[in-house]
Design a protein around this motif. Structure first.
Motif, mmCIF file in Angstrom:
data_model
loop_
_atom_site.group_PDB
_atom_site.id
_atom_site.type_symbol
_atom_site.label_atom_id
_atom_site.label_comp_id
_atom_site.label_asym_id
_atom_site.label_seq_id
_atom_site.Cartn_x
_atom_site.Cartn_y
_atom_site.Cartn_z
ATOM 1 N N LYS A 88 0.872 -1.180 0.000
ATOM 2 C CA LYS A 88 0.000 0.000 0.000
ATOM 3 C C LYS A 88 0.906 1.225 0.000
ATOM 4 O O LYS A 88 1.738 1.383 0.887
ATOM 5 C CB LYS A 88 -0.905 -0.025 1.226
ATOM 6 C CG LYS A 88 -1.838 -1.241 1.241
ATOM 7 C CD LYS A 88 -2.576 -1.378 2.540
ATOM 8 C CE LYS A 88 -1.650 -2.062 3.526
ATOM 9 N NZ LYS A 88 -2.266 -2.397 4.809
ATOM 10 N N ALA B 296 -9.817 3.925 -0.365
ATOM 11 C CA ALA B 296 -10.104 5.359 -0.444
ATOM 12 C C ALA B 296 -11.515 5.672 0.059
ATOM 13 O O ALA B 296 -11.720 6.627 0.818
ATOM 14 C CB ALA B 296 -9.937 5.851 -1.879
ATOM 15 N N GLY C 148 -0.213 4.546 -0.215
ATOM 16 C CA GLY C 148 -0.922 5.780 0.111
ATOM 17 C C GLY C 148 -1.395 6.502 -1.136
ATOM 18 O O GLY C 148 -2.051 5.915 -1.994
ATOM 19 N N GLN C 149 -1.024 7.764 -1.263
ATOM 20 C CA GLN C 149 -1.469 8.583 -2.387
ATOM 21 C C GLN C 149 -0.897 8.135 -3.733
ATOM 22 O O GLN C 149 -1.310 8.619 -4.778
ATOM 23 C CB GLN C 149 -1.124 10.048 -2.142
ATOM 24 C CG GLN C 149 -1.910 10.648 -1.007
ATOM 25 C CD GLN C 149 -1.588 12.124 -0.814
ATOM 26 O OE1 GLN C 149 -0.712 12.688 -1.447
ATOM 27 N NE2 GLN C 149 -2.329 12.756 0.083
ATOM 28 N N GLU C 150 0.043 7.208 -3.693
ATOM 29 C CA GLU C 150 0.616 6.671 -4.937
ATOM 30 C C GLU C 150 -0.085 5.387 -5.373
ATOM 31 O O GLU C 150 0.306 4.783 -6.375
ATOM 32 C CB GLU C 150 2.116 6.413 -4.757
ATOM 33 C CG GLU C 150 2.909 7.650 -4.396
ATOM 34 C CD GLU C 150 2.744 8.768 -5.417
ATOM 35 O OE1 GLU C 150 2.813 8.489 -6.634
ATOM 36 O OE2 GLU C 150 2.523 9.915 -4.992
ATOM 37 N N GLY C 151 -1.073 4.923 -4.610
ATOM 38 C CA GLY C 151 -1.808 3.717 -4.981
ATOM 39 C C GLY C 151 -1.238 2.478 -4.335
ATOM 40 O O GLY C 151 -0.998 2.434 -3.129
ATOM 41 N N SER C 152 -0.997 1.464 -5.151
ATOM 42 C CA SER C 152 -0.471 0.205 -4.625
ATOM 43 C C SER C 152 0.311 -0.507 -5.727
ATOM 44 O O SER C 152 0.197 -0.187 -6.908
ATOM 45 C CB SER C 152 -1.621 -0.683 -4.136
ATOM 46 O OG SER C 152 -2.507 -0.995 -5.198
ATOM 47 N N PHE D 88 -9.099 -2.035 1.993
ATOM 48 C CA PHE D 88 -8.148 -2.337 0.926
ATOM 49 C C PHE D 88 -7.992 -3.855 0.796
ATOM 50 O O PHE D 88 -8.097 -4.410 -0.306
ATOM 51 C CB PHE D 88 -6.800 -1.679 1.236
ATOM 52 C CG PHE D 88 -5.734 -1.974 0.220
ATOM 53 C CD1 PHE D 88 -5.533 -1.105 -0.842
ATOM 54 C CD2 PHE D 88 -4.936 -3.099 0.319
ATOM 55 C CE1 PHE D 88 -4.554 -1.364 -1.802
ATOM 56 C CE2 PHE D 88 -3.962 -3.378 -0.626
ATOM 57 C CZ PHE D 88 -3.760 -2.509 -1.684
ATOM 58 N N ARG E 285 -8.397 9.421 -5.879
ATOM 59 C CA ARG E 285 -8.297 10.671 -5.123
ATOM 60 C C ARG E 285 -9.642 11.029 -4.497
ATOM 61 O O ARG E 285 -10.667 11.012 -5.168
ATOM 62 C CB ARG E 285 -7.850 11.814 -6.032
ATOM 63 C CG ARG E 285 -6.534 11.562 -6.729
ATOM 64 C CD ARG E 285 -5.373 11.764 -5.798
ATOM 65 N NE ARG E 285 -4.130 11.535 -6.539
ATOM 66 C CZ ARG E 285 -3.097 10.949 -6.014
ATOM 67 N NH1 ARG E 285 -3.111 10.560 -4.775
ATOM 68 N NH2 ARG E 285 -2.003 10.764 -6.729
ATOM 69 N N LYS F 216 -6.980 -2.331 -8.336
ATOM 70 C CA LYS F 216 -7.880 -1.200 -8.579
ATOM 71 C C LYS F 216 -9.027 -1.204 -7.574
ATOM 72 O O LYS F 216 -9.358 -0.180 -6.966
ATOM 73 C CB LYS F 216 -8.409 -1.254 -10.014
ATOM 74 C CG LYS F 216 -9.195 -0.035 -10.426
ATOM 75 C CD LYS F 216 -9.509 -0.098 -11.921
ATOM 76 C CE LYS F 216 -10.025 1.229 -12.410
ATOM 77 N NZ LYS F 216 -10.226 1.224 -13.863
ATOM 78 N N ASN G 81 -7.680 -0.327 -4.075
ATOM 79 C CA ASN G 81 -7.434 1.117 -3.956
ATOM 80 C C ASN G 81 -8.739 1.883 -3.780
ATOM 81 O O ASN G 81 -8.813 2.814 -2.972
ATOM 82 C CB ASN G 81 -6.685 1.638 -5.185
ATOM 83 C CG ASN G 81 -5.252 1.169 -5.236
ATOM 84 O OD1 ASN G 81 -4.692 0.703 -4.256
ATOM 85 N ND2 ASN G 81 -4.657 1.276 -6.402
ATOM 86 N N ALA H 77 -3.796 5.477 -7.187
ATOM 87 C CA ALA H 77 -4.761 5.727 -6.114
ATOM 88 C C ALA H 77 -6.011 6.398 -6.676
ATOM 89 O O ALA H 77 -5.984 7.021 -7.739
ATOM 90 C CB ALA H 77 -4.139 6.624 -5.052
#
Length: 140
Positions: A39, A110, A41-45, A74, A60, A103, A106, A58
Motif C-alpha cells: 500500500k 479510499a 498511500g497517495q501513490e496507490g499500490s 483495501f 483521489r 484497482k 485502492n 490511487a
C-alpha cells in the motif's frame, strides 16, 4: 508463513529498513509469500509475484473524514477479486486478475476514508463496479 502479505510503506521500512519499493517486493517474496501487495498511500499500490510487478494508481478523494478501516477495506477489495478464482495465486491467474484486484482495493481503501467508522459506509459490489466503470459516484 503466509501466502499473501499486505504491508504499507511504513511497515515495510520498519521490518527491513529503508529500501526502494521494488526491493521491498523482491525481499518479501524471498521470505515466502506468493503475493506481496504494498500500500503506497497517495501513490496507490503495487503487487509483486514471481518476477512481476503490477502498479495501480490511487483514487483521489477531496477530504478524509476518518482513516479507520481503510487498510481492512483495501484488503477486502483485493481478496474479493482473488477469491473469485479457483487458483488465485497461480501466476497465469495473477497476470489477468491482479490489475483488477489492485484497482478495487485502492477504491475501497479510499472510500473507507469518506465516513466515520470502519465499515458502515462501504459500497455494495454493484456500486463498486459502477464506480469503476464511471457510471455512478458512490456517496454515503
Amino acid at each position: 508463513m503466509c501466502d499473501i502479505f499486505l504491508p504499507g510503506l511504513e511497515e515495510a521500512k520498519f521490518l527491513i529498513g529503508e529500501q526502494p519499493v521494488a526491493e521491498y517486493g523482491k525481499q518479501f517474496l524471498q521470505m515466502g509469500p506468493k503475493l506481496v501487495v504494498m500500500k503506497l498511500g497517495q501513490e496507490g499500490s503495487i503487487g509483486f509475484y514471481q518476477n512481476e510487478a503490477v502498479q495501480s494508481p490511487a483514487f483521489r478523494m477531496d477530504k478524509v473524514v476518518d482513516p479507520v478501516g481503510a487498510g481492512d477495506a483495501f484488503a477486502a477489495g483485493l481478496l474479493s477479486v482473488l477469491l473469485d478464482e479457483d487458483q488465485p495465486l497461480d501466476e497465469d491467474v495473477l497476470n489477468i486478475c491482479l490489475p483488477k484486484a489492485l484497482k478495487r482495493a485502492n477504491l475501497l481503501g479510499a472510500l473507507a476514508t469518506q465516513f466515520k467508522g470502519d465499515w458502515e459506509g462501504l459500497p455494495s459490489i454493484r456500486e463498486v463496479e459502477q464506480y469503476i466503470e464511471g457510471q455512478e459516484m458512490i456517496t454515503r
